[in-house]
Design an enzyme around this catalytic site. Structure first.
Site, PDB file in Angstrom:
ATOM      1  N   CYS A  15     -22.564  35.634  40.440  1.00  0.00           N
ATOM      2  CA  CYS A  15     -21.035  35.956  41.262  1.00  0.00           C
ATOM      3  C   CYS A  15     -19.967  34.506  41.291  1.00  0.00           C
ATOM      4  O   CYS A  15     -19.962  33.963  41.201  1.00  0.00           O
ATOM      5  CB  CYS A  15     -22.151  35.643  42.224  1.00  0.00           C
ATOM      6  SG  CYS A  15     -21.446  36.398  43.500  1.00  0.00           S
ATOM      7  N   GLY A  32     -25.538  37.929  51.070  1.00  0.00           N
ATOM      8  CA  GLY A  32     -25.648  37.200  48.816  1.00  0.00           C
ATOM      9  C   GLY A  32     -24.537  37.138  48.506  1.00  0.00           C
ATOM     10  O   GLY A  32     -23.257  37.009  48.928  1.00  0.00           O
ATOM     11  N   CYS A  33     -24.448  36.988  47.419  1.00  0.00           N
ATOM     12  CA  CYS A  33     -23.318  37.892  46.402  1.00  0.00           C
ATOM     13  C   CYS A  33     -22.447  38.281  46.363  1.00  0.00           C
ATOM     14  O   CYS A  33     -22.734  39.945  47.099  1.00  0.00           O
ATOM     15  CB  CYS A  33     -23.925  38.177  44.822  1.00  0.00           C
ATOM     16  SG  CYS A  33     -22.000  38.379  43.658  1.00  0.00           S
ATOM     17  N   PHE A  34     -21.034  37.875  47.235  1.00  0.00           N
ATOM     18  CA  PHE A  34     -20.032  39.235  47.616  1.00  0.00           C
ATOM     19  C   PHE A  34     -19.733  40.056  46.772  1.00  0.00           C
ATOM     20  O   PHE A  34     -18.893  41.782  47.355  1.00  0.00           O
ATOM     21  CB  PHE A  34     -19.312  38.017  48.197  1.00  0.00           C
ATOM     22  CG  PHE A  34     -17.970  37.668  47.491  1.00  0.00           C
ATOM     23  CD1 PHE A  34     -17.763  37.359  46.303  1.00  0.00           C
ATOM     24  CD2 PHE A  34     -17.511  36.201  48.216  1.00  0.00           C
ATOM     25  CE1 PHE A  34     -17.671  36.536  45.397  1.00  0.00           C
ATOM     26  CE2 PHE A  34     -16.371  35.225  47.227  1.00  0.00           C
ATOM     27  CZ  PHE A  34     -16.818  35.436  45.635  1.00  0.00           C
ATOM     28  N   TRP A  35     -19.703  39.998  45.011  1.00  0.00           N
ATOM     29  CA  TRP A  35     -19.804  41.463  44.373  1.00  0.00           C
ATOM     30  C   TRP A  35     -20.650  42.455  44.788  1.00  0.00           C
ATOM     31  O   TRP A  35     -20.060  43.833  45.012  1.00  0.00           O
ATOM     32  CB  TRP A  35     -20.021  40.793  42.961  1.00  0.00           C
ATOM     33  CG  TRP A  35     -19.507  40.402  42.174  1.00  0.00           C
ATOM     34  CD1 TRP A  35     -18.470  39.266  42.450  1.00  0.00           C
ATOM     35  CD2 TRP A  35     -19.996  39.432  40.818  1.00  0.00           C
ATOM     36  NE1 TRP A  35     -18.218  38.030  41.324  1.00  0.00           N
ATOM     37  CE2 TRP A  35     -19.197  38.730  40.402  1.00  0.00           C
ATOM     38  CE3 TRP A  35     -21.158  39.905  40.500  1.00  0.00           C
ATOM     39  CZ2 TRP A  35     -19.406  37.724  39.579  1.00  0.00           C
ATOM     40  CZ3 TRP A  35     -21.564  39.017  39.069  1.00  0.00           C
ATOM     41  CH2 TRP A  35     -20.837  38.307  38.421  1.00  0.00           C
TER      42      TRP A  35
END
Length: 210
Positions: A17, A46-49
């Site tokens: 991230c 979680g990871c915004f990607w």
């Protein structure tokens, strides 16, 4: 984050991230039949990607913006959030046309893109900024709670730890964090494979995994 995960990312040329190279933004989703109405929903997964990528191509979604929510620090930066102490979670604000897709449908989809049994993060992204939540306004709360009950019934209420929280201010992340999966498809695919996202989602949701 484990040393094994960090070593794997170094070998792959990835970073958990972390920002990629600035480039053109993703093209907007097709808006055939767009009613012109707009509502927003905020999800921490979680990871915004990954959250951003999961929603961008959904019909009826107009935009998905990576950012932060849930903490007390105004105008937080990425480094501040991952450094700890802000109370913020990585989150995504989804703008949608309610005539094409309902809020309930978005929440239903969200559960199937995360592991709601993990209280400490998501996949190989672990820590306070990566825990999950649905941020619901007063008008959205009943639909979000109903969706949560239905999803929890499928995998076991005692195992389902992702909460529905009250809506709070959403802070967009820096431009280098937007549209990562679109701008860096090879890096994102490698990150996703290394974190075994698909494998874990199938273990939790079976064929219903999104």
């Amino acid at each position: 984050m484990s040393s094994r995960f960090i070593l794997g990312l170094v070998v792959l040329g990835l970073a958990a991230c972390s920002p990629g190279e600035p480039a053109a933004s993703a093209p907007p989703a097709s808006q055939a039949g767009d009613s012109g109405r707009r509502e927003t929903a905020v999800f921490a997964g979680g990871c915004f990607w990954s959250v951003e990528a999961n929603f961008e191509a959904v019909p009826g979604v107009v935009a998905a913006v990576s950012g932060f929510a849930g903490g007390s620090t105004a105008n937080p930066t990425y480094d501040q959030v991952v450094g700890g102490g802000t109370g913020h979670l990585e989150a995504v604000q989804v703008t949608f046309d309610p005539a094409r897709i309902s809020y309930r449908q978005l929440v239903d989809r969200f559960w199937r893109t995360i592991d709601p049994t993990d209280p400490d993060g998501q996949f190989c992204d672990q820590g306070p900024s990566y825990v999950t939540a649905v941020f619901a306004s007063r008008a959205q709360k009943a639909a979000a709670e109903a969706s949560r009950r239905a999803a929890a019934a499928r995998i076991g209420p005692a195992r389902f730890v992702t909460p529905v929280r009250d809506a709070v201010r959403f802070w967009p992340a820096e431009a280098s964090h937007q549209d990562f999966a679109h701008r860096n498809p090879v890096r994102y695919a490698g990150y996703s494979r290394f974190c075994r996202r698909g494998e874990r989602l199938r273990a939790v949701w079976g064929g219903a995994a999104a």
